[in-house]
Design an enzyme around this catalytic site. Structure first.
Site, mmCIF file in Angstrom:
data_model
loop_
_atom_site.group_PDB
_atom_site.id
_atom_site.type_symbol
_atom_site.label_atom_id
_atom_site.label_comp_id
_atom_site.label_asym_id
_atom_site.label_seq_id
_atom_site.Cartn_x
_atom_site.Cartn_y
_atom_site.Cartn_z
ATOM 1 N N THR A 111 59.375 68.877 35.555
ATOM 2 C CA THR A 111 60.067 70.164 35.466
ATOM 3 C C THR A 111 59.338 71.114 34.517
ATOM 4 O O THR A 111 58.603 70.663 33.623
ATOM 5 C CB THR A 111 61.503 69.911 34.942
ATOM 6 O OG1 THR A 111 62.078 71.145 34.529
ATOM 7 C CG2 THR A 111 61.512 68.973 33.729
ATOM 8 N N ASP A 112 59.580 72.405 34.680
ATOM 9 C CA ASP A 112 59.011 73.383 33.740
ATOM 10 C C ASP A 112 59.665 73.280 32.364
ATOM 11 O O ASP A 112 59.146 73.806 31.382
ATOM 12 C CB ASP A 112 59.139 74.820 34.290
ATOM 13 C CG ASP A 112 60.572 75.252 34.583
ATOM 14 O OD1 ASP A 112 61.507 74.442 34.394
ATOM 15 O OD2 ASP A 112 60.764 76.408 35.014
ATOM 16 N N GLU A 113 60.820 72.588 32.281
ATOM 17 C CA GLU A 113 61.571 72.568 31.017
ATOM 18 C C GLU A 113 60.813 71.837 29.908
ATOM 19 O O GLU A 113 61.106 72.027 28.731
ATOM 20 C CB GLU A 113 62.969 71.965 31.233
ATOM 21 C CG GLU A 113 63.688 72.696 32.353
ATOM 22 C CD GLU A 113 65.189 72.434 32.459
ATOM 23 O OE1 GLU A 113 65.802 72.014 31.470
ATOM 24 O OE2 GLU A 113 65.731 72.674 33.558
ATOM 25 N N TYR B 287 67.286 66.072 27.989
ATOM 26 C CA TYR B 287 66.742 65.976 29.356
ATOM 27 C C TYR B 287 65.244 66.266 29.360
ATOM 28 O O TYR B 287 64.437 65.464 29.837
ATOM 29 C CB TYR B 287 67.475 66.942 30.290
ATOM 30 C CG TYR B 287 66.741 67.213 31.606
ATOM 31 C CD1 TYR B 287 66.502 66.180 32.514
ATOM 32 C CD2 TYR B 287 66.270 68.492 31.921
ATOM 33 C CE1 TYR B 287 65.819 66.427 33.711
ATOM 34 C CE2 TYR B 287 65.599 68.743 33.106
ATOM 35 C CZ TYR B 287 65.373 67.704 34.001
ATOM 36 O OH TYR B 287 64.693 67.938 35.182
ATOM 37 N N LYS C 122 61.993 63.867 30.127
ATOM 38 C CA LYS C 122 61.026 64.164 31.199
ATOM 39 C C LYS C 122 59.615 64.287 30.599
ATOM 40 O O LYS C 122 58.644 63.791 31.171
ATOM 41 C CB LYS C 122 61.392 65.463 31.937
ATOM 42 C CG LYS C 122 62.613 65.374 32.832
ATOM 43 C CD LYS C 122 62.468 64.416 34.011
ATOM 44 C CE LYS C 122 61.477 64.867 35.050
ATOM 45 N NZ LYS C 122 61.525 63.976 36.255
HETATM 46 P P1 NAD Z 1 69.453 64.893 41.390
HETATM 47 O O1 NAD Z 1 70.217 64.608 40.131
HETATM 48 O O2 NAD Z 1 70.064 65.708 42.460
HETATM 49 O O3 NAD Z 1 69.010 63.502 42.060
HETATM 50 C C1 NAD Z 1 68.513 62.433 41.316
HETATM 51 C C2 NAD Z 1 68.492 61.202 42.214
HETATM 52 O O4 NAD Z 1 67.945 60.109 41.452
HETATM 53 C C3 NAD Z 1 69.879 60.769 42.704
HETATM 54 O O5 NAD Z 1 69.835 60.444 44.073
HETATM 55 C C4 NAD Z 1 70.170 59.529 41.852
HETATM 56 O O6 NAD Z 1 71.019 58.591 42.512
HETATM 57 C C5 NAD Z 1 68.774 58.969 41.633
HETATM 58 N N1 NAD Z 1 68.704 58.135 40.417
HETATM 59 C C6 NAD Z 1 69.151 58.465 39.170
HETATM 60 N N2 NAD Z 1 68.947 57.432 38.346
HETATM 61 C C7 NAD Z 1 68.346 56.451 39.068
HETATM 62 C C8 NAD Z 1 67.873 55.138 38.756
HETATM 63 N N3 NAD Z 1 67.998 54.632 37.523
HETATM 64 N N4 NAD Z 1 67.285 54.424 39.745
HETATM 65 C C9 NAD Z 1 67.165 54.925 40.998
HETATM 66 N N5 NAD Z 1 67.610 56.145 41.350
HETATM 67 C C10 NAD Z 1 68.201 56.895 40.391
HETATM 68 O O7 NAD Z 1 68.066 65.516 40.889
HETATM 69 P P2 NAD Z 1 67.169 66.666 41.543
HETATM 70 O O8 NAD Z 1 67.675 67.979 41.096
HETATM 71 O O9 NAD Z 1 66.983 66.386 42.984
HETATM 72 O O10 NAD Z 1 65.801 66.400 40.774
HETATM 73 C C11 NAD Z 1 64.865 65.446 41.277
HETATM 74 C C12 NAD Z 1 63.656 65.417 40.369
HETATM 75 O O11 NAD Z 1 63.064 66.701 40.300
HETATM 76 C C13 NAD Z 1 63.976 65.014 38.927
HETATM 77 O O12 NAD Z 1 62.939 64.186 38.471
HETATM 78 C C14 NAD Z 1 63.999 66.334 38.181
HETATM 79 O O13 NAD Z 1 63.633 66.164 36.831
HETATM 80 C C15 NAD Z 1 62.962 67.125 38.951
HETATM 81 N N6 NAD Z 1 63.138 68.597 38.954
HETATM 82 C C16 NAD Z 1 64.334 69.152 39.301
HETATM 83 C C17 NAD Z 1 64.476 70.538 39.338
HETATM 84 C C18 NAD Z 1 65.775 71.191 39.769
HETATM 85 O O14 NAD Z 1 65.889 72.424 39.696
HETATM 86 N N7 NAD Z 1 66.755 70.466 40.253
HETATM 87 C C19 NAD Z 1 63.383 71.351 39.007
HETATM 88 C C20 NAD Z 1 62.173 70.752 38.659
HETATM 89 C C21 NAD Z 1 62.061 69.367 38.642
HETATM 90 P P1 TYD Z 2 71.515 74.616 35.531
HETATM 91 O O1 TYD Z 2 71.783 74.845 36.973
HETATM 92 O O2 TYD Z 2 72.307 73.588 34.801
HETATM 93 O O3 TYD Z 2 69.939 74.342 35.396
HETATM 94 P P2 TYD Z 2 69.003 74.239 34.054
HETATM 95 O O4 TYD Z 2 69.861 74.066 32.877
HETATM 96 O O5 TYD Z 2 68.183 73.033 34.343
HETATM 97 O O6 TYD Z 2 68.210 75.519 34.033
HETATM 98 O O7 TYD Z 2 71.724 75.997 34.767
HETATM 99 C C1 TYD Z 2 71.022 77.178 35.127
HETATM 100 C C2 TYD Z 2 71.364 78.240 34.097
HETATM 101 O O8 TYD Z 2 72.748 78.595 34.252
HETATM 102 C C3 TYD Z 2 71.207 77.775 32.665
HETATM 103 O O9 TYD Z 2 70.713 78.857 31.874
HETATM 104 C C4 TYD Z 2 72.612 77.412 32.226
HETATM 105 C C5 TYD Z 2 73.481 78.356 33.046
HETATM 106 N N1 TYD Z 2 74.816 77.838 33.432
HETATM 107 C C6 TYD Z 2 75.971 78.583 33.167
HETATM 108 O O10 TYD Z 2 75.909 79.699 32.594
HETATM 109 N N2 TYD Z 2 77.175 78.079 33.558
HETATM 110 C C7 TYD Z 2 77.287 76.868 34.191
HETATM 111 O O11 TYD Z 2 78.419 76.429 34.502
HETATM 112 C C8 TYD Z 2 76.093 76.121 34.476
HETATM 113 C C9 TYD Z 2 76.160 74.794 35.164
HETATM 114 C C10 TYD Z 2 74.876 76.654 34.080
#
Ligand code: NAD
Ligand code: TYD
Length: 377
Positions: free
Chosen positions: A134-136, A183, A187
């Site tokens: 992630t970019d975070e 988080y 990561k």
């Molecule tokens: P999500 O929370 O929707 O899905 C995570 C999945 O991992 C779920 O299916 C869960 O059951 C599985 N999981 C969790 N713990 C596990 C374990 N111990 N063993 C096996 N499976 C397990 O997450 P997402 O939003 O789809 O993100 C997927 C990946 O992409 C993550 O690594 C996250 O850091 C990265 N990412 C997410 C975003 C975003 O905006 N959502 C952006 C950049 C990177």
């Molecule tokens: P989120 O979807 O949790 O992603 P991330 O924290 O990984 O960026 O949140 C996106 C942005 O929205 C973040 O700045 C936090 C804010 N946010 C709210 O203001 N209210 C909410 O209920 C949630 C879930 C997020």
């Protein structure tokens, strides 16, 4: 024939990656490895579950022995690793789970892959461990861009034009890691382990860092699906702080396409940033979501703006994320396919059309968790 494990395939982004690979590469065996935590949902993959090149395995990525056995049984030559705990608010409440899954889980996969691949005559030849991050991990940028937040840019613009429009105030692949939340700290640690396995053992690894994703099948604890559902049910929309934090949004299928491109054509040991130059202040994106939901439900546009409820800010809330993805665009020719307006319309429509999917998740345990989250703020 390639045998590929996609971890976290039952989650949000993972399900899009599994769908893309299963449909696009009938000659590959795709194994979706997922523990099915609260965030994993096999209903996300109903349309591919009967395909002959798809298999689901319920497994915890921390289970070293089980994964090592799977590597041998299935002759795995590629790993695309998405499984993780992914929600910042949960990490603030329960950092240990994040360290266990994101750090120890990733290390366990790396070590099992190392032992198996090093036991083969060809060793690491034709193998790949691709870690999705992630970019975070880069920390946070200043709240305001020097010239204000630029309007979402046309994806048809050249990278020089984008450079000119956006300046240099972005996360680059070379930006120093500076994670703030449990988080992002977990990561970041996993990213370091992946790179260490390349530098120490020569494992062919790749790491990518993507901006915030949005689109179908996202668990409704994240901003966009949570708010779409709340607007539909006319529930309050909890905006953290003043709603001025900035996030950079990418449509999830564009991320999945980038993963496909990088898995096949990315250079080993490289890092690629993935993002669509699409920054929004939270409060602005929330207004777009409200207007879109209202319009698609046949309500008066803006009628639900009064659901906006400012609540206590998230602890350590990162001010601004903004990804510079020009390296990926220039070297591998990837670019986002959708303008944000189009993507958000598709997304809102999808959630409104899939109420049953949402209802199955937002009943029972989730409801209790969600209430406790806000009761303790
Ligand atoms: P999500 O929370 O929707 O899905 C995570 C999945 O991992 C779920 O299916 C869960 O059951 C599985 N999981 C969790 N713990 C596990 C374990 N111990 N063993 C096996 N499976 C397990 O997450 P997402 O939003 O789809 O993100 C997927 C990946 O992409 C993550 O690594 C996250 O850091 C990265 N990412 C997410 C975003 C975003 O905006 N959502 C952006 C950049 C990177
Ligand atoms: P989120 O979807 O949790 O992603 P991330 O924290 O990984 O960026 O949140 C996106 C942005 O929205 C973040 O700045 C936090 C804010 N946010 C709210 O203001 N209210 C909410 O209920 C949630 C879930 C997020």
């Amino acid at each position: 024939m390639k045998n590929i494990v996609i971890t976290g395939g039952a989650g949000f982004i993972g399900s899009h990656v599994v769908r893309l690979f299963v449909n696009k590469y009938p000659e590959y065996n795709i194994i979706n490895l997922d523990k099915l935590t609260y965030a994993g949902n096999l209903a996300n993959l109903k349309d591919v579950e009967d395909k002959p090149n798809y298999k689901f395995v319920k497994m915890d990525i921390c289970d070293f022995d089980a994964f090592y056995q799977l590597m041998q049984d299935e002759h795995i030559d590629g790993i695309i690793h998405l499984a993780a705990e992914s929600h910042v608010d949960r990490s603030i409440k329960d950092p240990f789970t994040f360290a266990r899954t994101n750090v120890m889980g990733t290390l366990s996969l790396l070590q099992a892959a190392k032992l198996y691949w090093e036991s083969l005559p060809e060793k690491y030849e034709g193998k790949r461990f691709y870690h999705i991050s992630t970019d975070e991990v880069y920390g946070a940028l200043e709240m305001t861009h020097p010239e204000g937040i630029p309007a979402p840019f046309s994806t048809k613009a050249s990278s020089e034009q984008q450079h000119e429009a956006y300046g240099e105030d972005f996360f680059l692949e070379t930006t120093k890691y500076n994670p703030h939340s449990p988080y992002s700290a977990a990561k970041a640690s996993s990213d370091h382990f992946v790179r260490a396995y390349h530098d120490t053992y020569g494992m062919p690894t790749i790491v990518t860092n993507c901006s915030n994703n949005y689109g179908p099948y996202q668990f409704p604890e994240k901003l966009i699906p949570l708010f779409i559902n709340n607007i539909r049910h006319r529930k309050p929309l909890p905006v953290y702080g003043k709603g001025e934090n900035v996030r950079d949004w990418l449509y999830v299928e564009d991320h999945a396409r980038a993963i496909d491109t990088i898995f096949h054509r990315g250079k080993v040991a490289e890092t690629y940033n993935i993002g669509g130059f699409n920054e929004w202040k939270n409060i602005d994106i929330i207004k777009v979501v409200i207007n879109t939901v209202d319009r698609l439900l046949g309500r008066k546009e803006g009628e639900d703006l009064d659901l906006i409820t400012y609540v206590t800010d998230r602890l350590g809330h990162d001010a601004r994320y903004a990804i510079d993805s020009r390296k990926l665009q220039a070297e591998l020719g990837w670019e986002p396919s959708l303008q944000f307006e189009e993507g958000i319309e598709k997304t809102v429509r999808w959630y409104l059309d899939h109420q049953e999917w949402m209802d199955n998740i937002t009943s029972g345990e989730y409801e209790k968790y969600y209430e406790s989250m806000y009761a303790n703020r």
